[in-house]
Design a protein around this motif. Structure first.
Motif, mmCIF file in Angstrom:
data_model
loop_
_atom_site.group_PDB
_atom_site.id
_atom_site.type_symbol
_atom_site.label_atom_id
_atom_site.label_comp_id
_atom_site.label_asym_id
_atom_site.label_seq_id
_atom_site.Cartn_x
_atom_site.Cartn_y
_atom_site.Cartn_z
ATOM 1 N N GLY A 138 0.849 -1.184 0.000
ATOM 2 C CA GLY A 138 0.000 0.000 0.000
ATOM 3 C C GLY A 138 0.880 1.228 0.000
ATOM 4 N N ARG A 139 0.794 2.020 1.059
ATOM 5 C CA ARG A 139 1.706 3.152 1.177
ATOM 6 C C ARG A 139 3.105 2.619 1.472
ATOM 7 N NH1 ARG A 139 -0.322 8.718 4.031
ATOM 8 N NH2 ARG A 139 -2.393 8.085 3.334
ATOM 9 N N PRO A 140 4.165 3.248 0.986
ATOM 10 C CA PRO A 140 5.514 2.756 1.315
ATOM 11 C C PRO A 140 5.709 2.674 2.830
ATOM 12 C CG PRO A 140 5.610 4.428 -0.400
ATOM 13 C CD PRO A 140 4.194 4.407 0.086
ATOM 14 N N VAL A 141 6.439 1.635 3.265
ATOM 15 C CA VAL A 141 6.529 1.327 4.695
ATOM 16 C C VAL A 141 7.214 2.445 5.496
ATOM 17 C CG1 VAL A 141 8.707 0.029 4.470
ATOM 18 C CG2 VAL A 141 7.089 -0.552 6.315
ATOM 19 N N LEU A 142 8.084 3.220 4.849
ATOM 20 C CA LEU A 142 8.848 4.233 5.590
ATOM 21 C C LEU A 142 8.181 5.601 5.629
ATOM 22 C CD1 LEU A 142 12.557 3.332 4.651
ATOM 23 C CD2 LEU A 142 11.299 2.842 6.751
ATOM 24 N N VAL A 143 6.876 5.655 5.293
ATOM 25 C CA VAL A 143 6.152 6.930 5.424
ATOM 26 C C VAL A 143 4.905 6.732 6.289
ATOM 27 C CG1 VAL A 143 6.989 7.695 3.167
ATOM 28 C CG2 VAL A 143 4.709 6.666 3.348
ATOM 29 N N VAL A 144 4.468 7.817 6.900
ATOM 30 C CA VAL A 144 3.307 7.764 7.794
ATOM 31 C C VAL A 144 2.053 7.415 6.999
ATOM 32 C CG1 VAL A 144 1.871 9.127 9.382
ATOM 33 C CG2 VAL A 144 4.361 9.469 9.329
ATOM 34 N N GLY A 145 1.294 6.429 7.500
ATOM 35 C CA GLY A 145 0.064 6.019 6.846
ATOM 36 C C GLY A 145 -1.149 6.737 7.410
ATOM 37 N N ALA A 146 -2.329 6.197 7.125
ATOM 38 C CA ALA A 146 -3.585 6.751 7.657
ATOM 39 C C ALA A 146 -4.484 5.563 7.970
ATOM 40 C CB ALA A 146 -4.233 7.682 6.643
#
Ligand code: ZN
Length: 369
Positions: A251-259
């Protein structure tokens, strides 16, 4: 007296922390579902009861998603007006037309912008706009208040980064990984915020239970679209998704804050299992899904040194049913499999010519195990 006090305190507490939860329509269980006969005279195909009172919540948009069997409809939000005619007791409504998107398979999302003022209660009304089916079916998986266009989680501007391969898991993974490019992910709509993974949270999507790989691709594309264009997030909320065939999607790259957990996203990796693992839907959690959860979480906790205490189900962190009773009942088993039984994973590559040395290394490794 004490009991009353306790109950109202508890209610307050629930309201205060249930900001990711679905809006309550007269306690009807989710998914909200109905079938109606369609005739030429049918104008209203479906309407929810009036919602709970939302006067104390802050939001500027109502979002909803689910599935319908005919796209020729209009979604409206009906908000009762204060100027009720007491002599006839006719309730007048203000009506907002929803911004609707329907996929070929019937998956839809819709949103209603309500930023003109306070909304306390409302109902969702689905209007016939040329439905061709004899029966109109609708299931609404989720209705939530959201606030769009405010500052996002993670507030340090220095941590903003644009999309970049180094933010994702590396190429040499010990499992099959379906990357963003493989499922035709849309780019993020804005810069990400960097973080270091320290926690892992398990969710379910409470959406479709994909029967095939193609269904899973379509569902993940739908979820990204819904998160970006209805909820107003910069990207899909979760870092990883797993389908019933055990496929692991990025999904979102692992090293950035998700939601994925309101106000608790920084340093938190969100893994969502596709389907609805809660009554009354009760999708089946397959062995191969369980294996994929174990494989993925083991890898992530080893790579980022995440401890057992920081492995959560969503409902451990917020007032929500997520990830559903079925997955929640498996959390102790998963914890044990992932964190207790895991021999310290030894990442030594034995690729040398000296057979004696190789044998002795292997002996050492075996004794570690
Ligand atoms: Zn969740």
């Amino acid at each position: 007296m004490l009991k009353i006090f306790f109950m109202s305190f508890f209610t307050l507490f629930l309201n205060a922390s249930s900001n990711k939860e679905n809006i309550n329509f007269n306690s009807n269980p989710y998914p909200l579902a109905a079938t109606s006969d369609v005739s030429d005279k049918s104008y209203i195909l479906y309407e929810t009861p009036l919602s709970e009172n939302l006067i104390n919540k802050s939001f500027n948009r109502i979002v909803a998603e689910g599935i319908i069997n005919d796209p020729n409809v209009i979604f409206e939000m009906w908000i009762p007006r204060d100027d009720i005619n007491l002599s006839t007791s006719v309730v007048k409504y203000s009506v907002i037309r929803g911004e609707l998107k329907v996929y070929k398979n019937g998956r839809f999302w819709v949103f209603f912008d309500v930023n003109f003022g306070k909304v306390s209660r409302f109902k969702i009304v689905v209007v016939n706009n040329g439905v061709k089916k004899d029966k109109f079916n609708i299931e609404i998986y989720e209705v939530q208040p959201v606030t769009v266009n405010i500052k996002r989680d993670g507030d340090d501007q220095n941590q903003y980064v644009s999309d970049d391969k180094t933010l994702s898991l590396p190429d040499d993974l010990p499992f099959k990984f379906i990357r963003r490019s493989d499922w035709n992910a849309k780019p993020p709509s804005d810069d990400y915020t960097k973080h270091i993974p320290q926690k892992i949270t398990i969710h379910h999507t409470a959406g479709n239970y994909p029967a095939t790989y193609d269904d899973a691709l379509s569902e993940i594309q739908f979820i990204q679209d819904y998160h970006q264009n209805a909820k107003g997030w910069i990207d899909i909320g979760y870092h990883f998704l797993i389908d019933p065939q055990g496929n692991i999607f990025e999904g979102r790259p692992v090293l950035v804050v998700g939601a994925h957990v309101a106000n608790k996203n920084t340093n938190n990796v969100g893994i969502s299992i596709m389907g609805n693992y809660h009554p009354p839907v009760n999708n089946q959690l397959t062995d191969i899904e369980i294996n994929s959860i174990i494989t993925l979480v083991k890898y992530i906790k080893d790579r980022y040194s995440i401890v057992k205490e920081n492995f959560y189900a969503h409902r451990d962190l917020a007032a929500t049913d997520c990830p559903g009773d079925i997955i929640y009942s498996k959390i102790p088993y998963l914890k044990e499999k992932i964190f207790d039984n895991s021999e310290k994973s030894v990442s030594v590559m034995i690729d040398i010519d000296n057979t004696d040395l190789k044998n002795s290394l292997e002996k050492q490794l075996n004794s570690v195990n």
